[in-house]
Design a protein around this motif. Structure first.
Motif, PDB file in Angstrom:
ATOM      1  N   GLU A   1      -4.300  -9.416  -0.353  1.00 35.99           N
ATOM      2  CA  GLU A   1      -5.427  -8.523  -0.063  1.00 35.99           C
ATOM      3  C   GLU A   1      -4.928  -7.128   0.319  1.00 35.99           C
ATOM      4  O   GLU A   1      -5.480  -6.117  -0.136  1.00 35.99           O
ATOM      5  CB  GLU A   1      -6.271  -9.081   1.076  1.00 35.99           C
ATOM      6  N   ILE A   2      -3.912  -7.073   1.160  1.00 38.35           N
ATOM      7  CA  ILE A   2      -3.376  -5.777   1.594  1.00 38.35           C
ATOM      8  C   ILE A   2      -2.777  -5.026   0.410  1.00 38.35           C
ATOM      9  O   ILE A   2      -2.980  -3.813   0.260  1.00 38.35           O
ATOM     10  CB  ILE A   2      -2.353  -5.965   2.738  1.00 38.35           C
ATOM     11  N   HIS A   3      -2.048  -5.726  -0.456  1.00 34.66           N
ATOM     12  CA  HIS A   3      -1.464  -5.078  -1.626  1.00 34.66           C
ATOM     13  C   HIS A   3      -2.559  -4.513  -2.538  1.00 34.66           C
ATOM     14  O   HIS A   3      -2.471  -3.367  -2.995  1.00 34.66           O
ATOM     15  CB  HIS A   3      -0.578  -6.061  -2.407  1.00 34.66           C
ATOM     16  N   ALA A   4      -3.590  -5.316  -2.799  1.00 33.83           N
ATOM     17  CA  ALA A   4      -4.705  -4.847  -3.643  1.00 33.83           C
ATOM     18  C   ALA A   4      -5.389  -3.635  -3.007  1.00 33.83           C
ATOM     19  O   ALA A   4      -5.744  -2.675  -3.696  1.00 33.83           O
ATOM     20  CB  ALA A   4      -5.706  -5.978  -3.870  1.00 33.83           C
ATOM     21  N   ASP A   5      -5.559  -3.660  -1.692  1.00 34.64           N
ATOM     22  CA  ASP A   5      -6.170  -2.536  -0.992  1.00 34.64           C
ATOM     23  C   ASP A   5      -5.303  -1.288  -1.108  1.00 34.64           C
ATOM     24  O   ASP A   5      -5.822  -0.188  -1.324  1.00 34.64           O
ATOM     25  CB  ASP A   5      -6.390  -2.887   0.487  1.00 34.64           C
ATOM     26  N   ASN A   6      -3.985  -1.445  -0.998  1.00 35.27           N
ATOM     27  CA  ASN A   6      -3.082  -0.295  -1.133  1.00 35.27           C
ATOM     28  C   ASN A   6      -3.178   0.317  -2.523  1.00 35.27           C
ATOM     29  O   ASN A   6      -3.180   1.543  -2.673  1.00 35.27           O
ATOM     30  CB  ASN A   6      -1.641  -0.711  -0.846  1.00 35.27           C
ATOM     31  N   VAL A   7      -3.260  -0.529  -3.558  1.00 29.35           N
ATOM     32  CA  VAL A   7      -3.358  -0.030  -4.930  1.00 29.35           C
ATOM     33  C   VAL A   7      -4.678   0.722  -5.119  1.00 29.35           C
ATOM     34  O   VAL A   7      -4.702   1.827  -5.673  1.00 29.35           O
ATOM     35  CB  VAL A   7      -3.228  -1.196  -5.932  1.00 29.35           C
ATOM     36  N   GLU A   8      -5.765   0.137  -4.649  1.00 26.78           N
ATOM     37  CA  GLU A   8      -7.070   0.795  -4.782  1.00 26.78           C
ATOM     38  C   GLU A   8      -7.128   2.090  -3.982  1.00 26.78           C
ATOM     39  O   GLU A   8      -7.677   3.089  -4.435  1.00 26.78           O
ATOM     40  CB  GLU A   8      -8.183  -0.151  -4.342  1.00 26.78           C
ATOM     41  N   ARG A   9      -6.551   2.073  -2.780  1.00 31.27           N
ATOM     42  CA  ARG A   9      -6.544   3.277  -1.949  1.00 31.27           C
ATOM     43  C   ARG A   9      -5.732   4.387  -2.613  1.00 31.27           C
ATOM     44  O   ARG A   9      -6.132   5.547  -2.627  1.00 31.27           O
ATOM     45  CB  ARG A   9      -5.969   2.952  -0.569  1.00 31.27           C
ATOM     46  N   ALA A  10      -4.595   4.039  -3.195  1.00 30.28           N
ATOM     47  CA  ALA A  10      -3.764   5.041  -3.874  1.00 30.28           C
ATOM     48  C   ALA A  10      -4.517   5.651  -5.052  1.00 30.28           C
ATOM     49  O   ALA A  10      -4.437   6.866  -5.283  1.00 30.28           O
ATOM     50  CB  ALA A  10      -2.457   4.411  -4.337  1.00 30.28           C
ATOM     51  N   ALA A  11      -5.258   4.828  -5.779  1.00 28.53           N
ATOM     52  CA  ALA A  11      -6.034   5.344  -6.909  1.00 28.53           C
ATOM     53  C   ALA A  11      -7.121   6.307  -6.415  1.00 28.53           C
ATOM     54  O   ALA A  11      -7.346   7.364  -7.021  1.00 28.53           O
ATOM     55  CB  ALA A  11      -6.660   4.196  -7.689  1.00 28.53           C
ATOM     56  N   ARG A  12      -7.769   5.971  -5.310  1.00 29.22           N
ATOM     57  CA  ARG A  12      -8.805   6.859  -4.755  1.00 29.22           C
ATOM     58  C   ARG A  12      -8.189   8.167  -4.268  1.00 29.22           C
ATOM     59  O   ARG A  12      -8.763   9.244  -4.462  1.00 29.22           O
ATOM     60  CB  ARG A  12      -9.557   6.170  -3.620  1.00 29.22           C
ATOM     61  N   VAL A  13      -7.032   8.099  -3.636  1.00 29.75           N
ATOM     62  CA  VAL A  13      -6.362   9.309  -3.146  1.00 29.75           C
ATOM     63  C   VAL A  13      -5.956  10.185  -4.320  1.00 29.75           C
ATOM     64  O   VAL A  13      -6.150  11.408  -4.294  1.00 29.75           O
ATOM     65  CB  VAL A  13      -5.139   8.941  -2.264  1.00 29.75           C
ATOM     66  N   ASP A  14      -5.405   9.581  -5.386  1.00 28.17           N
ATOM     67  CA  ASP A  14      -5.024  10.356  -6.566  1.00 28.17           C
ATOM     68  C   ASP A  14      -6.234  11.054  -7.178  1.00 28.17           C
ATOM     69  O   ASP A  14      -6.162  12.219  -7.567  1.00 28.17           O
ATOM     70  CB  ASP A  14      -4.357   9.460  -7.610  1.00 28.17           C
TER      71      ASP A  14
END
Length: 125
Positions: free
Chosen positions: A65-78
């Motif tokens: 869950e944390i890994h998926a959240d990090n990936v989604e958060r990075a996409a939103r930040v980009d």
């Protein structure tokens, strides 16, 4: 990036196994000298092992869950950074440098035969 959502991390199974282990351990330490006491000791060990497995499963689910959240958060930040750069600089990649021809000025800080930029931003040659 869409991925299959993982099973949410939960401590419910681990909690149930720990409760069972507490009950079996209490029976093991109880005054009953029969074979049920010995069986309770073995059942306590089984419940503890079950609790450990459930904790490792919960940990693995939480890491996913944390890994998926990090990936989604990075996409939103980009995406946010791209929008801010486009708004600020009028270019989707951010800074859009265009080098305009300038008259070359001799600069003694640059060795002869070397081209570069001076500190004041003008071309040096």
């Amino acid at each position: 990036m869409k991925t299959v959502p993982p099973t949410p991390a939960t401590l419910g199974p681990a909690h149930a196994a720990v409760v069972r282990a507490v009950e079996e351990l209490a029976a093991w330490h109880g005054p009953d000298p029969s074979g049920a006491r010995v069986r309770a000791g073995h059942d306590a060990i089984t419940a503890i092992d079950t609790a450990l497995r459930a904790l490792y499963d919960a940990r693995a689910a939480l890491v996913t869950e944390i890994h998926a959240d990090n990936v989604e958060r990075a996409a939103r930040v980009d995406e946010l950074l791209a929008r801010v750069r486009a708004e600020r600089f009028g270019h989707p990649d951010g800074f859009a440098y265009t080098r305009e021809p300038e008259e070359f000025v001799a600069d003694e800080s640059v060795p002869p035969g070397v081209e570069g930029w001076r500190v004041d931003g003008r071309n040096a040659r």
